[in-house]
Design an enzyme around this catalytic site. Structure first.
Site, PDB file in Angstrom:
ATOM      1  N   TYR A 123       0.714  -1.172   0.019  1.00 22.24           N
ATOM      2  CA  TYR A 123       0.147  -0.020  -0.008  1.00 22.24           C
ATOM      3  C   TYR A 123       0.783   1.342  -0.070  1.00 22.24           C
ATOM      4  CZ  TYR A 123      -3.841  -3.328   0.725  1.00 22.24           C
ATOM      5  OH  TYR A 123      -5.126  -4.134   0.702  1.00 22.24           O
ATOM      6  N   PHE A 418      -9.954  -3.911  11.896  1.00 21.03           N
ATOM      7  CA  PHE A 418     -11.181  -3.607  11.181  1.00 21.03           C
ATOM      8  C   PHE A 418     -11.335  -4.187   9.955  1.00 21.03           C
ATOM      9  CE2 PHE A 418      -8.359   0.018  11.025  1.00 21.03           C
ATOM     10  CZ  PHE A 418      -8.322   0.357   9.610  1.00 21.03           C
TER      11      PHE A 418
END
Length: 418
Positions: A123, A418
């Site tokens: 990323y 999450f």
């Protein structure tokens, strides 16, 4: 097939989620699927289909994250990203990242995006910088003792074990503590509705031979001040001496006495000689309470949370700064070019403003490095030492001043994924 992502429809969730689970070579129970379905913000989820079969997934959670100064800042939580092995290297991931960041910018309510990564190299090229690390801990409680200050040891805290059939009261007690510690550490996440139940998920495949999840709550005057969630794995030496592990999943406390009481409880659990925790803050205070730190080996978890400013001005103005700062940052952002340019940041411990400027830059850096430094756990000085931040006029002192201002007095920490 087309690689253009499209928004998930509620009727497609089951197949979409199955593709996600398959990509991670996992499995899920009916309880997990029911909970994750309820947590999914379908309108913020994307998929790529090959004919009628989903082959790639991505989603966003509408989070609020604590930043230096204690504010809860709306944050787009990138989640559930997968691409089937049969459809790799077709630009699908890039198309997901492009669509998500464009959508977040268009909505204009979240100046930040954040994610946890299954693979570290992925990323950074999309502007996400490593902002949070944590400690993995293994404490030899058979040989190590706690040394509690007299005043701390003397302060009363009543401990109560909670069982799984007390789930409602257990959640209320634990979540009341969590909500009150939320503003103390950058990186902490406000519990979205339903996320408190995710903390209690305890499928047998995750236990690795340990007991079901347990919980202990510290009370003072009948009010919860601390809690710990843990499991116990029994073990024995060849001579039948106990050698069990306490596997600490979560521990939060409002004050030092409650914190110390829980650690003392964990140290004293019968038939165990180890406390093992995979995710603790870098500056966790227990490290100053043990009498033999050498028998408490820790390992740095190299990456926990990645952060990306979506709106540089909004993100930098949303936090406070440890010391007064007035600096012009030259930011490069190839993936989100609207951030590229010079930004004047002026702020202190009370607040900040950050606006575009034509003034000459004091420091130059990419949006990735800005994300790394944003929560105060990675210093601009360290990044400059790696050649990733440039002080345009070395005699100005801008690097030192900005690095000091960006720092957080507590290490940033991501309590759960999450």
């Amino acid at each position: 097939m087309t690689i253009e992502p499209r928004v998930l429809q509620p009727s497609e969730w089951d197949a979409w989620h199955s593709a996600l689970v398959s990509a991670f070579a996992g499995e899920s129970t009916s309880e997990e699927r029911e909970l994750y379905r309820s947590l999914t913000e379908v309108e913020r989820c994307l998929g790529v289909w090959d004919e009628d079969r989903p082959v790639a997934t991505a989603g966003l959670f509408s989070l609020r994250m604590t930043v230096p100064g204690g504010a809860l800042v709306p944050t787009a939580g990138v989640t559930m990203v997968s691409v089937a092995p049969t459809h790799r290297r077709r630009g699908i991931l890039r198309s997901f990242m492009r669509r998500q960041l464009d959508d977040v910018r268009t909505a204009g309510t979240e100046p930040l995006a954040a994610l946890t990564a299954s693979e570290a190299p992925i990323y950074g090229r999309f502007g996400y910088g490593l902002a949070v690390r944590s400690l993995a801990v293994r404490i030899d409680t058979g040989r190590v003792r706690l040394r509690l200050p007299a005043a701390v040891a003397a302060e009363a805290a009543e401990l109560r074990l909670r069982q799984s059939d007390e789930a409602a009261s257990l959640l209320a007690e634990c979540e009341s503590v969590y909500a009150r510690v939320l503003d103390r550490r950058p990186g902490m996440l406000e519990r979205r509705p339903g996320f408190e139940r995710e903390r209690l998920l305890d499928p047998e495949r995750r236990r690795e031979g340990a007991s079901p999840l347990r919980c202990v709550v510290a009370l003072r005057d009948g009010e919860p001040v601390a809690y710990a969630r843990y499991a116990v794995k029994a073990d024995w030496t060849e001579s039948d001496a106990p050698a069990g592990e306490v596997r600490l999943r979560e521990l939060e406390a409002l004050d030092t006495a409650g914190y110390a009481a829980l650690w003392r409880f964990l140290f004293d659990i019968d038939l165990t000689t180890w406390i093992v925790a995979d995710n603790r803050p870098l500056d966790d205070p227990w490290q100053h309470l043990v009498d033999d730190i050498r028998r408490c080996p820790t390992r740095l978890n190299t990456d926990s949370l990645y952060v990306r400013p979506v709106d540089v001005g909004g993100a930098l103005a949303a936090r406070t700064y440890a010391t007064p700062v007035d600096v012009v940052l030259r930011v490069e952002d190839e993936f989100c070019p609207w951030n590229t340019g010079n930004w004047r940041l002026s702020g202190d411990e009370k607040g900040a403003v950050c606006e575009p400027t034509r003034d000459a830059a004091d420091l130059s850096l990419s949006v990735r490095e800005l994300g790394s430094a944003y929560l105060g756990g990675t210093s601009l000085h360290s990044l400059a030492g790696a050649g990733l931040v440039t002080e345009e006029r070395p005699s100005s002192g801008a690097l030192r001043a900005a690095s000091t201002a960006f720092a957080s007095e507590t290490a940033p920490f991501l309590p759960h994924g999450f």
